[in-house]
Enzyme design. Sequence first.
Site, PDB file in Angstrom:
ATOM      1  CD  GLU A   1     -19.614  43.531  -4.449  1.00 46.20           C
ATOM      2  OE1 GLU A   1     -20.743  43.382  -3.957  1.00 46.20           O
ATOM      3  OE2 GLU A   1     -18.561  43.229  -3.841  1.00 46.20           O
TER       4      GLU A   1
ATOM      5  CB  THR B   1     -21.971  51.963 -15.241  1.00 47.94           C
ATOM      6  OG1 THR B   1     -21.017  51.380 -14.315  1.00 47.94           O
ATOM      7  CG2 THR B   1     -23.360  51.750 -14.704  1.00 47.94           C
TER       8      THR B   1
ATOM      9  CB  CYS C   1     -13.332  49.326 -11.581  1.00 48.02           C
ATOM     10  SG  CYS C   1     -14.593  48.036 -11.553  1.00 48.02           S
TER      11      CYS C   1
ATOM     12  CG  HIS D   1       2.632  46.165  -5.131  1.00 49.95           C
ATOM     13  ND1 HIS D   1       3.701  45.736  -4.369  1.00 49.95           N
ATOM     14  CD2 HIS D   1       1.524  45.792  -4.457  1.00 49.95           C
ATOM     15  CE1 HIS D   1       3.250  45.119  -3.293  1.00 49.95           C
ATOM     16  NE2 HIS D   1       1.923  45.146  -3.320  1.00 49.95           N
TER      17      HIS D   1
ATOM     18  N   GLY E   1       4.263  49.925 -11.184  1.00 50.80           N
ATOM     19  CA  GLY E   1       4.039  49.097 -12.372  1.00 50.80           C
ATOM     20  C   GLY E   1       3.787  49.945 -13.596  1.00 50.80           C
TER      21      GLY E   1
ATOM     22  CE  LYS F   1     -17.117  50.770 -15.138  1.00 50.97           C
ATOM     23  NZ  LYS F   1     -17.739  51.344 -13.960  1.00 50.97           N
TER      24      LYS F   1
ATOM     25  CD  GLU G   1     -12.692  41.940 -13.270  1.00 49.64           C
ATOM     26  OE1 GLU G   1     -11.758  41.588 -13.996  1.00 49.64           O
ATOM     27  OE2 GLU G   1     -13.572  42.730 -13.630  1.00 49.64           O
TER      28      GLU G   1
ATOM     29  CE  LYS H   1      -7.913  42.228 -10.290  1.00 50.56           C
ATOM     30  NZ  LYS H   1      -8.300  42.722  -9.000  1.00 50.56           N
TER      31      LYS H   1
ATOM     32  CG  ASP I   1     -26.575  39.012 -19.081  1.00 54.06           C
ATOM     33  OD1 ASP I   1     -25.801  39.449 -18.216  1.00 54.06           O
ATOM     34  OD2 ASP I   1     -26.572  39.426 -20.263  1.00 54.06           O
TER      35      ASP I   1
HETATM   36  N1  LIG Z   1     -15.854  44.024 -12.587  1.00 59.28           N
HETATM   37  C1  LIG Z   1     -15.535  44.428 -11.365  1.00 59.28           C
HETATM   38  O1  LIG Z   1     -14.511  44.035 -10.790  1.00 59.28           O
HETATM   39  C2  LIG Z   1     -16.448  45.362 -10.632  1.00 59.28           C
HETATM   40  C3  LIG Z   1     -16.232  45.593  -9.258  1.00 59.28           C
HETATM   41  C4  LIG Z   1     -17.086  46.455  -8.575  1.00 59.28           C
HETATM   42  C5  LIG Z   1     -18.101  47.096  -9.266  1.00 59.28           C
HETATM   43  N2  LIG Z   1     -18.281  46.887 -10.603  1.00 59.28           N
HETATM   44  C6  LIG Z   1     -19.386  47.575 -11.277  1.00 59.28           C
HETATM   45  O2  LIG Z   1     -20.456  46.640 -11.453  1.00 59.28           O
HETATM   46  C7  LIG Z   1     -21.144  46.905 -12.682  1.00 59.28           C
HETATM   47  C8  LIG Z   1     -21.129  45.666 -13.559  1.00 59.28           C
HETATM   48  O3  LIG Z   1     -19.793  45.396 -13.920  1.00 59.28           O
HETATM   49  P1  LIG Z   1     -19.365  44.016 -14.579  1.00 59.28           P
HETATM   50  O4  LIG Z   1     -17.874  44.022 -14.669  1.00 59.28           O
HETATM   51  O5  LIG Z   1     -20.061  42.900 -13.903  1.00 59.28           O
HETATM   52  O6  LIG Z   1     -20.004  44.228 -16.045  1.00 59.28           O
HETATM   53  P2  LIG Z   1     -20.145  43.172 -17.233  1.00 59.28           P
HETATM   54  O7  LIG Z   1     -20.029  43.943 -18.479  1.00 59.28           O
HETATM   55  O8  LIG Z   1     -19.216  42.010 -16.980  1.00 59.28           O
HETATM   56  O9  LIG Z   1     -21.626  42.616 -17.069  1.00 59.28           O
HETATM   57  C9  LIG Z   1     -22.808  43.346 -17.283  1.00 59.28           C
HETATM   58  C10 LIG Z   1     -23.875  42.393 -17.794  1.00 59.28           C
HETATM   59  O10 LIG Z   1     -25.132  43.050 -17.782  1.00 59.28           O
HETATM   60  C11 LIG Z   1     -25.893  42.560 -18.877  1.00 59.28           C
HETATM   61  N3  LIG Z   1     -27.030  43.468 -19.125  1.00 59.28           N
HETATM   62  C12 LIG Z   1     -27.000  44.751 -19.584  1.00 59.28           C
HETATM   63  N4  LIG Z   1     -28.258  45.257 -19.602  1.00 59.28           N
HETATM   64  C13 LIG Z   1     -29.070  44.297 -19.136  1.00 59.28           C
HETATM   65  C14 LIG Z   1     -30.481  44.215 -18.889  1.00 59.28           C
HETATM   66  N5  LIG Z   1     -31.288  45.259 -19.101  1.00 59.28           N
HETATM   67  N6  LIG Z   1     -30.996  43.059 -18.413  1.00 59.28           N
HETATM   68  C15 LIG Z   1     -30.187  42.007 -18.173  1.00 59.28           C
HETATM   69  N7  LIG Z   1     -28.852  42.024 -18.366  1.00 59.28           N
HETATM   70  C16 LIG Z   1     -28.308  43.143 -18.839  1.00 59.28           C
HETATM   71  C17 LIG Z   1     -24.871  42.449 -19.985  1.00 59.28           C
HETATM   72  O11 LIG Z   1     -25.308  41.586 -21.016  1.00 59.28           O
HETATM   73  C18 LIG Z   1     -23.656  41.917 -19.207  1.00 59.28           C
HETATM   74  O12 LIG Z   1     -23.617  40.498 -19.238  1.00 59.28           O
HETATM   75  C19 LIG Z   1     -20.438  48.113 -13.300  1.00 59.28           C
HETATM   76  O13 LIG Z   1     -21.119  49.274 -12.919  1.00 59.28           O
HETATM   77  C20 LIG Z   1     -19.055  48.077 -12.666  1.00 59.28           C
HETATM   78  O14 LIG Z   1     -18.467  49.359 -12.583  1.00 59.28           O
HETATM   79  C21 LIG Z   1     -17.480  46.028 -11.280  1.00 59.28           C
END
Ligand SMILES: NC(=O)c1ccc[n+]([C@@H]2O[C@H](COP(=O)([O-])OP(=O)(O)OC[C@H]3O[C@@H](n4cnc5c(N)ncnc54)[C@H](O)[C@@H]3O)[C@@H](O)[C@H]2O)c1
Length: 452
Positions: A147, A82, A259, A250, A252, A262, A151, A320, A26
């Site tokens: 994915e 994203t 997610c 449900h 609410g 966006k 959460e 949630k 990261d």
């Molecule tokens: N959060 C969820 O429940 C969930 C579920 C399914 C899919 N997603 C998708 O997964 C993706 C990530 O989501 P998230 O919630 O984990 O995001 P997040 O914001 O929690 O984490 C993203 C991380 O990427 C790091 N980062 C950005 N650019 C980087 C680079 N060039 N090199 C290294 N690290 C870098 C950031 O510092 C950050 O820590 C998104 O596209 C989201 O839509 C999220």
Amino acid sequence: MVGTGYVGLVSGACFADFGHDVVCVDKDSKKIDALKRGEIPIFEPGLDDIVRKNCLEGRLSFATNLSEAANGADAIFIAVGTPSRRGDGHADLSYVYSAAREIAEIIDGYTVVITKSTVPVGTGDEVAKIIRDARPNAELAVVSNPEFLREGAAINDFKHPDRIIIGTDDARARAVMSEIYRPLYVNQGPLLFTSRRTAELIKYAGNAFLATKITFINEMADLCEALGADVQDVSRGIGLDNRIGSKFLHAGPGYGGSCFPKDTLALIKTAENAGSRARIVETVVEVNELRKRKMADRIIAACDGTVWGKKIAVLGLTFKPNTNDMRDSPSIPICVALLAAGAEVIAYDPAGMPQAAPLMPGVRFAKNAYDCIKDVDAMVLVTEWEVFRALNLKRVKSLMKAPVVVDLRNVYGGSEMTSLGFRYLGIGRGLRLSWGAERSDNRQIRQRALRP
Ligand SMILES: NC(=O)c1ccc[n+]([C@@H]2O[C@H](COP(=O)([O-])OP(=O)(O)OC[C@H]3O[C@@H](n4cnc5c(N)ncnc54)[C@H](O)[C@@H]3O)[C@@H](O)[C@H]2O)c1
């Protein structure tokens, strides 16, 4: 694993637990330093144990420098954020593309580059182009592997997925992906191979469908209030039909989170750009936004039309339970609107208060649920954490100044609350006026509503 957020950290830790060697990278050095000290930056049940165990056993490590981490990697996952692009709702792909440029610099031998981030259709093509432009002779395949973890239940979801979508036409990449997920299953795994573009769309279609289901039942809840029906029973009544299913039914305060908001916006944009509008999803977004804003009006109505100078307790702030994620949580517009209407707002959340504080200046935070409701004019339940289900309701009533409870998750039993002397307002349970003394009016209104 490039990006160590919710998805990157959970995926990396689980892949290590499968027996693979994983380095989570990261850009955020504070996050990586904390992880190296054994501190988990997110609240996710069970994650700390898996991270600790796999670090100790030498399969999981953390780094800020991609070139060191990815040296000799068979597969490099992109799991960066994203978010919505400001102004137009399209997914902001700058983090994905910058990760692709960094990967191009270090790629060495045949490598599978996998987008785990949720990305619009065609992003895989662009990632492949970025890498090939920089390294025309590099041996690689770019795969889409969206994915679906939730959460709060991320470990279980990752280890017991309904399906694993793998978008690629490259036979070698298929073999690598099958090997990565092989420890998950004994015989045939739930792997679905598709084209890359199809895989990218599956993720958006899935989230948009679930957001639609939630919005549909929310609209039914409003109708229940207008007609004197109970949405809990409607939900059960339709959910028992296997064609419909009981999940995401449900009622609410409207969906939020990192997610759905966006991803629905991004799908609308993608569809618009492709000249094939997603009109159902457009309506879902509009209805949901309106709903989140209307929740504060509902609370104000329950407080006899004004919250000016009143003290309101808000229980639950995260979008949630079992997460500390505040992204697009319905609690944000609710708290902001209550403050703007002149209320004093005191809130409690078991995990999300540090994240919530900067998003709702003016809100005071309590030590626990009972502390939060002391001397308040109304208690509003926004997020259904387990601890709120188990509150001693007699004690709750004795602590509150006025016994008004607005339950935006239908956690409490309406008749029990009324018999305890609360003025109780749930979601979609009987007529909107159905608390306390107004019951006889309700009967009349119900009769009027049911008249042909
Ligand atoms: N959060 C969820 O429940 C969930 C579920 C399914 C899919 N997603 C998708 O997964 C993706 C990530 O989501 P998230 O919630 O984990 O995001 P997040 O914001 O929690 O984490 C993203 C991380 O990427 C790091 N980062 C950005 N650019 C980087 C680079 N060039 N090199 C290294 N690290 C870098 C950031 O510092 C950050 O820590 C998104 O596209 C989201 O839509 C999220």
